[in-house]
Design a protein around this motif. Structure first.
Motif, PDB file in Angstrom:
ATOM      1  N   THR A   1      17.942 -21.291  17.695  1.00  0.00           N
ATOM      2  CA  THR A   1      17.179 -21.160  18.928  1.00  0.00           C
ATOM      3  C   THR A   1      17.424 -19.816  19.599  1.00  0.00           C
ATOM      4  O   THR A   1      16.491 -19.136  20.048  1.00  0.00           O
TER       5      THR A   1
ATOM      6  N   ILE B   1      28.065 -33.351  12.648  1.00  0.00           N
ATOM      7  CA  ILE B   1      27.316 -33.195  13.891  1.00  0.00           C
ATOM      8  C   ILE B   1      27.668 -31.910  14.644  1.00  0.00           C
ATOM      9  O   ILE B   1      26.763 -31.178  15.089  1.00  0.00           O
ATOM     10  N   PRO B   2      28.922 -31.527  14.812  1.00  0.00           N
ATOM     11  CA  PRO B   2      29.230 -30.269  15.524  1.00  0.00           C
ATOM     12  C   PRO B   2      28.619 -29.038  14.853  1.00  0.00           C
ATOM     13  O   PRO B   2      28.075 -28.151  15.511  1.00  0.00           O
TER      14      PRO B   2
ATOM     15  N   CYS C   1      18.536 -29.932   9.173  1.00  0.00           N
ATOM     16  CA  CYS C   1      18.405 -31.386   9.259  1.00  0.00           C
ATOM     17  C   CYS C   1      18.669 -32.045   7.907  1.00  0.00           C
ATOM     18  O   CYS C   1      19.341 -33.090   7.818  1.00  0.00           O
TER      19      CYS C   1
ATOM     20  N   ILE D   1      15.459 -25.082  10.937  1.00  0.00           N
ATOM     21  CA  ILE D   1      15.883 -26.365  11.508  1.00  0.00           C
ATOM     22  C   ILE D   1      15.676 -27.485  10.501  1.00  0.00           C
ATOM     23  O   ILE D   1      16.493 -28.407  10.381  1.00  0.00           O
TER      24      ILE D   1
ATOM     25  N   VAL E   1      21.732 -25.267  15.167  1.00  0.00           N
ATOM     26  CA  VAL E   1      20.496 -25.385  15.938  1.00  0.00           C
ATOM     27  C   VAL E   1      20.511 -24.424  17.116  1.00  0.00           C
ATOM     28  O   VAL E   1      19.519 -23.741  17.413  1.00  0.00           O
ATOM     29  N   LEU E   2      21.652 -24.335  17.819  1.00  0.00           N
ATOM     30  CA  LEU E   2      21.764 -23.409  18.949  1.00  0.00           C
ATOM     31  C   LEU E   2      21.623 -21.962  18.496  1.00  0.00           C
ATOM     32  O   LEU E   2      20.979 -21.144  19.154  1.00  0.00           O
TER      33      LEU E   2
ATOM     34  N   PHE F   1      26.032 -29.013  12.840  1.00  0.00           N
ATOM     35  CA  PHE F   1      24.575 -29.111  13.009  1.00  0.00           C
ATOM     36  C   PHE F   1      24.151 -28.585  14.387  1.00  0.00           C
ATOM     37  O   PHE F   1      23.222 -27.801  14.518  1.00  0.00           O
ATOM     38  N   THR F   2      24.861 -28.989  15.420  1.00  0.00           N
ATOM     39  CA  THR F   2      24.539 -28.553  16.786  1.00  0.00           C
ATOM     40  C   THR F   2      24.672 -27.039  16.915  1.00  0.00           C
ATOM     41  O   THR F   2      23.825 -26.370  17.513  1.00  0.00           O
ATOM     42  N   LEU F   3      25.725 -26.484  16.340  1.00  0.00           N
ATOM     43  CA  LEU F   3      25.951 -25.039  16.407  1.00  0.00           C
ATOM     44  C   LEU F   3      24.832 -24.272  15.716  1.00  0.00           C
ATOM     45  O   LEU F   3      24.319 -23.265  16.238  1.00  0.00           O
TER      46      LEU F   3
ATOM     47  N   TYR G   1      12.127 -37.645  12.217  1.00  0.00           N
ATOM     48  CA  TYR G   1      12.658 -36.768  13.251  1.00  0.00           C
ATOM     49  C   TYR G   1      11.631 -35.747  13.759  1.00  0.00           C
ATOM     50  O   TYR G   1      11.945 -34.889  14.549  1.00  0.00           O
TER      51      TYR G   1
ATOM     52  N   CYS H   1      22.302 -31.981   7.116  1.00  0.00           N
ATOM     53  CA  CYS H   1      22.999 -33.003   7.882  1.00  0.00           C
ATOM     54  C   CYS H   1      22.787 -34.376   7.249  1.00  0.00           C
ATOM     55  O   CYS H   1      23.692 -35.202   7.189  1.00  0.00           O
TER      56      CYS H   1
END
Length: 393
Positions: A44, A33-34, A23, A19, A40-41, A36-38, A10, A26
């Motif tokens: 950032t 997945i939700p 990862c 991150i 990461v956001l 993980f996305t949260l 990756y 995860c």
């Protein structure tokens, strides 16, 4: 091994550590997945917010903002003049030694010189700051020939003392090592050699010098060596001088006062002759009254001290604009001077430099310093540009 393979697949091995952790979580199914996305956001957003905030709140140059006067003008008469001598390349060392020579170290005015060899950090090596007295210098960073030259000069001048340091750092932090050493050693002056020519390297060194000028905790002098400044020889205990002929351009302000004090130190040598040219604006137009009073005080003090010295000449020139300033300088330049001494820019009456801004190519030298050091200026004299300490605290 599976985790390492996952990270490599990756391509996150050089990204934010948070991150990477996310990862991995995860991967082992701690996070869906939700989630993980949260995360990461959120990471950032936090990085985008904190990075500029830290740059605003944290000022790495704050330690160099001192309220004590650390300059030549206010250096106590019973104290050594402490100098940080910056060496970017070995060819500049001969000129720097000649400058130290004419700085006229004596029993009552000795010099303590901290010679700092500055080397650019290449690759991923660790930055180093080496005190040669207390630390071993790695072989690849040794500058033995230059040190031997300075030690030889020290043997010839009993009132000059050297200490040696090496800085290995990236270009963006070179100025911090220079300023920090000046701060820790209570220096009154930093001497920087002027690098001729263009190129990426010289442009980077120019940036370092501008950063030093902006943040130095003491005065700064930039020396433009043209190779013709007479050197002094010693045989046995007797000095044999080559006659020095210097000119000092006094355009007013703090930098000019500092330059005049430095020139006064040099002219204490009986084999040095000095011509001081003070510029006035017509009807005192554009003058700052407070600055002019300080200028009058130091010029009067200098003249009273050197009135009987036949090697000192004082002249005054009245000008109306930058063109007349240049004409006045050119009128006195007969090509016989070995060194021009000028203040950089602090306190100069704007009338003196009206219309000259497009002439300047080297910001670190100031308008007048750049003019007298340019190839078009008649003669081959070296140039010393002086900036007095800026009190920022």
């Amino acid at each position: 091994m599976k985790i390492k393979s996952y990270v490599e697949n990756y391509k996150v091995e050089r990204t934010n550590p948070t991150i990477i952790v996310v990862c991995l979580c995860c991967y082992i199914q701690i996070l869906k997945i939700p989630g993980f996305t949260l995360l990461v956001l959120m990471t950032t957003a936090m990085t985008a917010t904190c990075t500029p905030l830290i740059s605003i709140l944290y000022d790495p140059t704050r330690p160099y903002m001192v309220s004590q006067r650390r300059n030549i003008q206010h250096n106590p008469s019973n104290k050594d003049l402490t100098i940080v001598l910056c060496i970017f390349d070995t060819p500049s060392i001969n000129g720097l030694i000649r400058l130290l020579d004419i700085s006229n170290a004596s029993l009552y005015n000795p010099l303590s010189v901290y010679a700092l060899r500055i080397i650019e950090l290449v690759g991923r090596s660790t930055p180093l700051f080496i005190d040669h007295v207390n630390q071993e210098v790695p072989h690849i960073y040794r500058w033995t020939h230059t040190i031997n030259s300075l030690k030889h000069f020290q043997e010839l001048r009993e009132f000059v003392r050297f200490q040696f340091f090496t800085s290995v750092s990236p270009k963006k932090s070179m100025f911090q090592d220079i300023c920090l050493l000046s701060l820790e050693q209570d220096a009154s002056l930093i001497i920087l050699p002027f690098n001729k020519g263009g190129g990426v390297h010289n442009h980077a060194i120019q940036t370092v010098k501008l950063q030093v000028l902006d943040h130095a905790p003491c005065s700064v002098a930039i020396f433009v060596d043209k190779g013709l400044l007479p050197s002094t020889n010693i045989r046995n205990s007797h000095r044999q001088y080559t006659k020095h002929k210097f000119a000092m351009l006094f355009l007013g302000g703090a930098d000019a006062r500092e330059a005049l004090v430095y020139a006064d130190r040099m002219v204490a040598n009986p084999e040095v002759s000095l011509t001081v040219i003070r510029f006035f604006s017509h009807n005192y137009l554009g003058d700052n009254e407070e600055e002019r009073k300080l200028d009058d005080e130091i010029v009067t003090s200098f003249w009273v001290k050197n009135e009987l010295n036949k090697g000192v000449v004082y002249k005054e020139v009245v000008v109306r604009n930058g063109e007349e300033t240049i004409a006045g300088i050119q009128a006195m330049n007969d090509g016989s001077y070995d060194l021009w001494i000028v203040g950089r820019k602090q306190g100069i009456n704007p009338i003196f430099i009206t219309g000259l801004s497009e002439w300047s190519e080297n910001e670190e030298l100031g308008l007048i310093g750049d003019f007298v050091s340019s190839p078009d200026f008649y003669g081959a004299a070296s140039v010393l540009v002086v900036q007095q300490q800026i009190l920022r605290a």
